[in-house]
Design a protein around this motif. Sequence first.
Motif, PDB file in Angstrom:
ATOM      1  N   UNK A   9     -18.552  -3.674  11.685  1.00  0.00           N
ATOM      2  CA  UNK A   9     -17.966  -4.690  12.569  1.00  0.00           C
ATOM      3  C   UNK A   9     -16.562  -4.291  13.008  1.00  0.00           C
ATOM      4  N   UNK A  10     -15.792  -3.718  12.105  1.00  0.00           N
ATOM      5  CA  UNK A  10     -14.432  -3.273  12.459  1.00  0.00           C
ATOM      6  C   UNK A  10     -14.488  -2.176  13.520  1.00  0.00           C
ATOM      7  N   UNK A  11     -15.476  -1.287  13.412  1.00  0.00           N
ATOM      8  CA  UNK A  11     -15.593  -0.180  14.363  1.00  0.00           C
ATOM      9  C   UNK A  11     -16.114  -0.639  15.721  1.00  0.00           C
ATOM     10  N   UNK A  12     -17.116  -1.522  15.721  1.00  0.00           N
ATOM     11  CA  UNK A  12     -17.860  -1.808  16.944  1.00  0.00           C
ATOM     12  C   UNK A  12     -17.456  -3.089  17.666  1.00  0.00           C
ATOM     13  N   UNK A  13     -16.641  -3.919  17.021  1.00  0.00           N
ATOM     14  CA  UNK A  13     -16.271  -5.190  17.660  1.00  0.00           C
ATOM     15  C   UNK A  13     -14.757  -5.375  17.647  1.00  0.00           C
ATOM     16  N   UNK A  59      -7.163   0.480  12.883  1.00  0.00           N
ATOM     17  CA  UNK A  59      -6.212   1.286  13.649  1.00  0.00           C
ATOM     18  C   UNK A  59      -6.544   2.775  13.523  1.00  0.00           C
ATOM     19  N   UNK A  60      -6.879   3.224  12.323  1.00  0.00           N
ATOM     20  CA  UNK A  60      -7.183   4.646  12.138  1.00  0.00           C
ATOM     21  C   UNK A  60      -8.485   5.009  12.846  1.00  0.00           C
ATOM     22  N   UNK A  61      -9.423   4.112  12.907  1.00  0.00           N
ATOM     23  CA  UNK A  61     -10.690   4.381  13.593  1.00  0.00           C
ATOM     24  C   UNK A  61     -10.466   4.473  15.100  1.00  0.00           C
ATOM     25  N   UNK A  62      -9.569   3.670  15.629  1.00  0.00           N
ATOM     26  CA  UNK A  62      -9.253   3.719  17.062  1.00  0.00           C
ATOM     27  C   UNK A  62      -8.634   5.072  17.394  1.00  0.00           C
ATOM     28  N   UNK A 105     -12.403  -0.330  -1.978  1.00  0.00           N
ATOM     29  CA  UNK A 105     -13.557   0.487  -1.599  1.00  0.00           C
ATOM     30  C   UNK A 105     -13.179   1.636  -0.668  1.00  0.00           C
ATOM     31  N   UNK A 106     -12.237   1.387   0.270  1.00  0.00           N
ATOM     32  CA  UNK A 106     -11.920   2.359   1.324  1.00  0.00           C
ATOM     33  C   UNK A 106     -10.539   2.987   1.172  1.00  0.00           C
ATOM     34  N   UNK A 107      -9.717   2.449   0.294  1.00  0.00           N
ATOM     35  CA  UNK A 107      -8.342   2.922   0.077  1.00  0.00           C
ATOM     36  C   UNK A 107      -7.412   2.654   1.254  1.00  0.00           C
ATOM     37  N   UNK A 108      -7.724   1.656   2.040  1.00  0.00           N
ATOM     38  CA  UNK A 108      -6.823   1.168   3.086  1.00  0.00           C
ATOM     39  C   UNK A 108      -7.262  -0.238   3.462  1.00  0.00           C
ATOM     40  N   UNK A 109      -6.364  -0.989   4.057  1.00  0.00           N
ATOM     41  CA  UNK A 109      -6.691  -2.360   4.442  1.00  0.00           C
ATOM     42  C   UNK A 109      -7.610  -2.338   5.668  1.00  0.00           C
ATOM     43  N   UNK A 110      -8.286  -3.446   5.939  1.00  0.00           N
ATOM     44  CA  UNK A 110      -9.124  -3.504   7.142  1.00  0.00           C
ATOM     45  C   UNK A 110      -8.320  -3.234   8.421  1.00  0.00           C
ATOM     46  N   UNK A 111      -7.100  -3.767   8.465  1.00  0.00           N
ATOM     47  CA  UNK A 111      -6.228  -3.542   9.631  1.00  0.00           C
ATOM     48  C   UNK A 111      -5.927  -2.050   9.799  1.00  0.00           C
ATOM     49  N   UNK A 112      -5.552  -1.392   8.710  1.00  0.00           N
ATOM     50  CA  UNK A 112      -5.270   0.042   8.755  1.00  0.00           C
ATOM     51  C   UNK A 112      -6.519   0.829   9.155  1.00  0.00           C
ATOM     52  N   UNK A 113      -7.664   0.407   8.632  1.00  0.00           N
ATOM     53  CA  UNK A 113      -8.906   1.099   8.945  1.00  0.00           C
ATOM     54  C   UNK A 113      -9.221   0.979  10.435  1.00  0.00           C
TER      55      UNK A 113
END
Length: 153
Positions: free
Chosen positions: A107-111, A147-150, A137-145
């Motif tokens: 959801x973070x990646x696609x929406x 941003x890094x995915x973008x 689980x991912x070693x970063x917050x959802x917000x950081x994830x």
Amino acid sequence: MEMYSVDDDVKVDYLKIKVLELLLFLSHTDFEMIQDKKRYYPKNQIETVKSIKNYLSKNLNIKPDFNKLAQEYNININTLRKIFKEIYGVPIYTWFKQYRIEYSIGLLKKTDMPIIEIANKIGYSNPSKYSAAFSKYVNMTPQQYRKSDIKMD
């Protein structure tokens, strides 16, 4: 068969050698490998476990009571746990937690859905608890994830 055809004078010594041979064989046998072989379960129990997994994957917003689920699906809770781990490689609760986080990653990646909505969608009423579980689980917050995915795209 050869034990019965040995002369009586050497029978005791022959048996001692055979015992040593057996002990040598047993000392080089990997019993852990034998124990790690998968067990076979009845098809109806496997189908029940798969149905429970499907139910859980479609109802991420609930906090499952695995004892109640086992009762509803008419399977013993210990059997459910054993078979689930045998099929999917992890305990049922671990799988559920990981699956929720993996779903939220999608959801973070696609929406552009706000993080609080994603947290609610996968069963976290408290966004900080979702963030903590995600970070573990991912070693970063959802917000950081997000941003890094973008940046990766």
